[in-house]
Write an enzyme that holds these catalytic residues in place. Sequence first.
Site, PDB file in Angstrom:
ATOM      1  CE  LYS A 101      -3.825  -2.269   2.461  1.00  0.00           C
ATOM      2  NZ  LYS A 101      -3.163  -3.536   2.822  1.00  0.00           N
ATOM      3  N   GLY A 143       5.942  11.552  -4.955  1.00  0.00           N
ATOM      4  CA  GLY A 143       6.083  10.816  -6.202  1.00  0.00           C
ATOM      5  C   GLY A 143       7.431  10.163  -6.396  1.00  0.00           C
ATOM      6  NE  ARG A 169     -12.373 -13.588   8.070  1.00  0.00           N
ATOM      7  CZ  ARG A 169     -11.353 -12.891   7.596  1.00  0.00           C
ATOM      8  NH1 ARG A 169     -10.995 -13.049   6.331  1.00  0.00           N
ATOM      9  NH2 ARG A 169     -10.679 -12.054   8.364  1.00  0.00           N
ATOM     10  N   GLY A 183      -6.935 -15.121   4.640  1.00  0.00           N
ATOM     11  CA  GLY A 183      -5.898 -15.258   5.646  1.00  0.00           C
ATOM     12  C   GLY A 183      -6.251 -16.263   6.709  1.00  0.00           C
TER      13      GLY A 183
END
Length: 236
Positions: free
Chosen positions: A67, A72, A184, A213
């Site tokens: 993320k 820049g 899930r 996960g």
Amino acid sequence: MTEPLTPRDRLIVALDMASRDEAERLIDRIGDAAAFYKIGYRLGYAGGLALAERLAASGVKVFLDLKLHDIGNTVEEGVQSLARLGAHLLTVHAYPQTMRAARRGRDSVPGSALRLLAVTVLTSYDDADLREAGYAGGVADLVASRAAAARDIGIDGIVCAATEAAAVRAVIGPDRLIVTPGIRPAGAASGDQKRVVTPAAAIRAGADHLVVGRPITEAADPRAAARSIVSEIAEA
């Protein structure tokens, strides 16, 4: 022409653990039930980048969920370094300057197969969280506007909750990826995710890849858990 994704290709197992050794033990336990792994902050800062390079060299696909979001030049140079690891996917936040810089960094590495994904709104956020952060609109509006910006800048795909996948697909068209966390299996606890969906529902909504996960990593038998989710994907 890109080959169609198999059900196993669609599953990305999140390696959200504290050490490379722990991650490698889990990968060994999963075996051939999965061939795509996500490495985020926790593992990334604890040997995960070296693991990503090793996995990529062995033919296993790696999703670096880092993320990125900075000025820049910093993003551009960071993406250059990450592209050389051989990873398949990398996340950046869906701010225009950040996305343009990420493209420049990736495109400057000859032969890079890295695909960039824009993070729209984290799946732990809901409308109330956005209001608290100062946004006037809700999740759906912000996801749509950020997806449109990513499309126009030429980002390869979008990370969004499966509950937004159909709307995002309408914005970005058929050729870009949609990757959905917050998946899930039926009956599993939602944990810290607020916008969760089952694997089959996510595929039907238009997702290309599903990030899973704890339902796998905390299972008594991670290989069986991964195979069960792949089967659910296949039946969607």
